[in-house]
Design a protein around this motif. Sequence first.
Motif, PDB file in Angstrom:
ATOM      1  N   TRP A 185      17.318 -50.869   7.515  1.00 50.24           N
ATOM      2  CA  TRP A 185      16.300 -50.124   6.785  1.00 50.24           C
ATOM      3  C   TRP A 185      15.122 -51.046   6.457  1.00 50.24           C
ATOM      4  O   TRP A 185      15.321 -52.212   6.096  1.00 50.24           O
ATOM      5  CB  TRP A 185      16.857 -49.612   5.453  1.00 50.24           C
ATOM      6  CG  TRP A 185      17.910 -48.571   5.531  1.00 50.24           C
ATOM      7  CD1 TRP A 185      17.762 -47.222   5.376  1.00 50.24           C
ATOM      8  CD2 TRP A 185      19.326 -48.782   5.732  1.00 50.24           C
ATOM      9  NE1 TRP A 185      18.968 -46.585   5.468  1.00 50.24           N
ATOM     10  CE2 TRP A 185      19.951 -47.508   5.697  1.00 50.24           C
ATOM     11  CE3 TRP A 185      20.113 -49.916   5.954  1.00 50.24           C
ATOM     12  CZ2 TRP A 185      21.326 -47.355   5.868  1.00 50.24           C
ATOM     13  CZ3 TRP A 185      21.484 -49.762   6.132  1.00 50.24           C
ATOM     14  CH2 TRP A 185      22.079 -48.495   6.088  1.00 50.24           C
ATOM     15  N   HIS A 186      13.901 -50.524   6.552  1.00 47.28           N
ATOM     16  CA  HIS A 186      12.735 -51.174   5.956  1.00 47.28           C
ATOM     17  C   HIS A 186      12.776 -50.865   4.461  1.00 47.28           C
ATOM     18  O   HIS A 186      12.835 -49.698   4.058  1.00 47.28           O
ATOM     19  CB  HIS A 186      11.441 -50.622   6.552  1.00 47.28           C
ATOM     20  CG  HIS A 186      11.183 -51.061   7.959  1.00 47.28           C
ATOM     21  ND1 HIS A 186      10.678 -52.299   8.273  1.00 47.28           N
ATOM     22  CD2 HIS A 186      11.367 -50.411   9.139  1.00 47.28           C
ATOM     23  CE1 HIS A 186      10.542 -52.410   9.580  1.00 47.28           C
ATOM     24  NE2 HIS A 186      10.958 -51.287  10.134  1.00 47.28           N
ATOM     25  N   GLU A 187      12.750 -51.894   3.628  1.00 48.97           N
ATOM     26  CA  GLU A 187      12.874 -51.683   2.193  1.00 48.97           C
ATOM     27  C   GLU A 187      12.136 -52.777   1.438  1.00 48.97           C
ATOM     28  O   GLU A 187      12.469 -53.966   1.542  1.00 48.97           O
ATOM     29  CB  GLU A 187      14.358 -51.679   1.794  1.00 48.97           C
ATOM     30  CG  GLU A 187      14.637 -51.298   0.362  1.00 48.97           C
ATOM     31  CD  GLU A 187      14.492 -49.801   0.079  1.00 48.97           C
ATOM     32  OE1 GLU A 187      14.652 -49.422  -1.089  1.00 48.97           O
ATOM     33  OE2 GLU A 187      14.213 -49.030   1.030  1.00 48.97           O
ATOM     34  N   ASP A 220      16.850 -46.560   9.340  1.00 50.17           N
ATOM     35  CA  ASP A 220      15.705 -46.613  10.245  1.00 50.17           C
ATOM     36  C   ASP A 220      16.118 -47.046  11.648  1.00 50.17           C
ATOM     37  O   ASP A 220      15.378 -46.827  12.607  1.00 50.17           O
ATOM     38  CB  ASP A 220      14.650 -47.575   9.692  1.00 50.17           C
ATOM     39  CG  ASP A 220      14.080 -47.093   8.363  1.00 50.17           C
ATOM     40  OD1 ASP A 220      13.817 -45.881   8.246  1.00 50.17           O
ATOM     41  OD2 ASP A 220      13.917 -47.915   7.451  1.00 50.17           O
ATOM     42  N   LEU A 225      10.396 -61.094   5.975  1.00 44.30           N
ATOM     43  CA  LEU A 225       9.410 -60.919   7.034  1.00 44.30           C
ATOM     44  C   LEU A 225       8.101 -61.635   6.718  1.00 44.30           C
ATOM     45  O   LEU A 225       7.704 -61.748   5.545  1.00 44.30           O
ATOM     46  CB  LEU A 225       9.128 -59.428   7.240  1.00 44.30           C
ATOM     47  CG  LEU A 225      10.342 -58.538   7.542  1.00 44.30           C
ATOM     48  CD1 LEU A 225       9.923 -57.089   7.628  1.00 44.30           C
ATOM     49  CD2 LEU A 225      11.033 -58.980   8.829  1.00 44.30           C
ATOM     50  N   TRP A 250      20.160 -59.227   4.641  1.00 46.04           N
ATOM     51  CA  TRP A 250      18.725 -59.071   4.420  1.00 46.04           C
ATOM     52  C   TRP A 250      17.937 -59.907   5.426  1.00 46.04           C
ATOM     53  O   TRP A 250      18.412 -60.924   5.924  1.00 46.04           O
ATOM     54  CB  TRP A 250      18.340 -59.487   3.004  1.00 46.04           C
ATOM     55  CG  TRP A 250      18.838 -60.851   2.621  1.00 46.04           C
ATOM     56  CD1 TRP A 250      20.004 -61.156   1.991  1.00 46.04           C
ATOM     57  CD2 TRP A 250      18.193 -62.112   2.894  1.00 46.04           C
ATOM     58  NE1 TRP A 250      20.126 -62.522   1.841  1.00 46.04           N
ATOM     59  CE2 TRP A 250      19.040 -63.140   2.383  1.00 46.04           C
ATOM     60  CE3 TRP A 250      16.991 -62.473   3.508  1.00 46.04           C
ATOM     61  CZ2 TRP A 250      18.705 -64.491   2.478  1.00 46.04           C
ATOM     62  CZ3 TRP A 250      16.669 -63.831   3.598  1.00 46.04           C
ATOM     63  CH2 TRP A 250      17.502 -64.817   3.089  1.00 46.04           C
ATOM     64  N   ARG A 279       8.361 -62.747  13.478  1.00 53.16           N
ATOM     65  CA  ARG A 279       8.150 -62.043  12.214  1.00 53.16           C
ATOM     66  C   ARG A 279       9.249 -62.350  11.196  1.00 53.16           C
ATOM     67  O   ARG A 279       9.097 -62.056  10.011  1.00 53.16           O
ATOM     68  CB  ARG A 279       8.078 -60.531  12.449  1.00 53.16           C
ATOM     69  CG  ARG A 279       6.834 -60.076  13.204  1.00 53.16           C
ATOM     70  CD  ARG A 279       6.695 -58.563  13.126  1.00 53.16           C
ATOM     71  NE  ARG A 279       6.610 -58.111  11.740  1.00 53.16           N
ATOM     72  CZ  ARG A 279       6.766 -56.841  11.361  1.00 53.16           C
ATOM     73  NH1 ARG A 279       7.029 -55.916  12.264  1.00 53.16           N
ATOM     74  NH2 ARG A 279       6.673 -56.511  10.083  1.00 53.16           N
ATOM     75  N   ARG A 289      10.880 -55.923   3.339  1.00 52.59           N
ATOM     76  CA  ARG A 289      11.839 -56.682   4.129  1.00 52.59           C
ATOM     77  C   ARG A 289      12.816 -55.706   4.762  1.00 52.59           C
ATOM     78  O   ARG A 289      12.688 -54.482   4.609  1.00 52.59           O
ATOM     79  CB  ARG A 289      12.581 -57.713   3.275  1.00 52.59           C
ATOM     80  CG  ARG A 289      13.475 -57.136   2.185  1.00 52.59           C
ATOM     81  CD  ARG A 289      14.231 -58.256   1.495  1.00 52.59           C
ATOM     82  NE  ARG A 289      15.184 -57.753   0.505  1.00 52.59           N
ATOM     83  CZ  ARG A 289      16.147 -58.501  -0.038  1.00 52.59           C
ATOM     84  NH1 ARG A 289      16.259 -59.777   0.296  1.00 52.59           N
ATOM     85  NH2 ARG A 289      16.980 -58.000  -0.923  1.00 52.59           N
ATOM     86  N   LEU A 290      13.808 -56.215   5.481  1.00 54.23           N
ATOM     87  CA  LEU A 290      14.850 -55.387   6.055  1.00 54.23           C
ATOM     88  C   LEU A 290      16.145 -55.614   5.284  1.00 54.23           C
ATOM     89  O   LEU A 290      16.440 -56.728   4.865  1.00 54.23           O
ATOM     90  CB  LEU A 290      15.088 -55.735   7.524  1.00 54.23           C
ATOM     91  CG  LEU A 290      13.882 -55.762   8.461  1.00 54.23           C
ATOM     92  CD1 LEU A 290      14.340 -56.109   9.882  1.00 54.23           C
ATOM     93  CD2 LEU A 290      13.141 -54.435   8.446  1.00 54.23           C
ATOM     94  N   LEU A 306      13.843 -52.961  14.936  1.00 60.12           N
ATOM     95  CA  LEU A 306      12.906 -52.692  13.853  1.00 60.12           C
ATOM     96  C   LEU A 306      11.649 -53.551  13.864  1.00 60.12           C
ATOM     97  O   LEU A 306      10.695 -53.249  13.151  1.00 60.12           O
ATOM     98  CB  LEU A 306      13.606 -52.870  12.498  1.00 60.12           C
ATOM     99  CG  LEU A 306      14.746 -51.881  12.199  1.00 60.12           C
ATOM    100  CD1 LEU A 306      15.380 -52.198  10.857  1.00 60.12           C
ATOM    101  CD2 LEU A 306      14.241 -50.444  12.230  1.00 60.12           C
ATOM    102  N   LEU A 307      11.633 -54.620  14.682  1.00 61.72           N
ATOM    103  CA  LEU A 307      10.481 -55.525  14.703  1.00 61.72           C
ATOM    104  C   LEU A 307       9.872 -55.637  16.089  1.00 61.72           C
ATOM    105  O   LEU A 307       9.130 -56.578  16.375  1.00 61.72           O
ATOM    106  CB  LEU A 307      10.894 -56.924  14.205  1.00 61.72           C
ATOM    107  CG  LEU A 307      11.512 -56.973  12.806  1.00 61.72           C
ATOM    108  CD1 LEU A 307      11.937 -58.395  12.472  1.00 61.72           C
ATOM    109  CD2 LEU A 307      10.549 -56.427  11.758  1.00 61.72           C
TER     110      LEU A 307
END
Length: 292
Positions: A261-263, A173, A291, A288, A238, A266-267, A231-232
Amino acid sequence: MPIDPTVAIGSPVGEVEFSWNQSDVLLYHLGIGAGSREGDNLSPDALRYTLDGPALQVLPSFGVVAPTFHMTDPPPLDLPGCDINLAQVVHGSQAISVSAPLPTSGSATIRTTLTDVWDKGKAAVIWQEGVATSPAGEELWRVRSSIFVKGEGGWGGDRGSSQAVEIPDRAADCDVAYDVTPQQALLYRLCGDRNPLHADPDFAKAAGFPAPILHGLCSYGIVLRELTDALLGGDATRVTGFGARFAGVVFPGETIRVQGWHEDGRLVASATVAGGPRDGSPVLADCWVDLA
């Protein structure tokens, strides 16, 4: 033997009272590369890391270094039941969880305990956990870390366990890169880690490296900052937790590639060296971000 698990496990390492202010936060963010890209001096998003005032935010990874931020001596290794020296030690992993967004200034006490000692055969892994509390007794954050002690395994102890973070089998992502500056380690050492491995060429060679290496916690902070921005939306509030295993070294002047990756709410991420003769070499693994 140099490490006695019966003495070490469960022993308190001690407690440290400390405080921090906006200048400390700004220096930390600069040390992990905030504000270094062209145009960052004019970008409101970038200035949230580098300009004091009401918009200043704190990356949670700052909590890892805040207790020792003003130390000017090399980090001590006075651990109960552990007779080791600095040249044997490599930072193995680091994690932090925060109870709420960290304030830009404050004071706290951190109490640290040795929780585990693992026997990896040719090395030992020593785990510590620290809890930082406010003057009112409220938990602010919790850190857990391990060090890898070369040459100190083989006594037949518990090998421990590990849980790998799975990387999704799809395009990332985010796929971003950060160019580590030649003076990055010299700047970051002002954040309280004067280990000569990161500054003294002779010490680095004696430890088996061709040149001083970047602090693992500097790479750790760089990766969290890059993930937060990519990503945030740059919103550090967050992030409630961040952890990674130190899988390889970075030399000042190299480039760190961060894929995220968003998964499952969480990331997850990976960090490698990009370009040059060490292209693809690992930097952080099992990475990891929890969030809010």
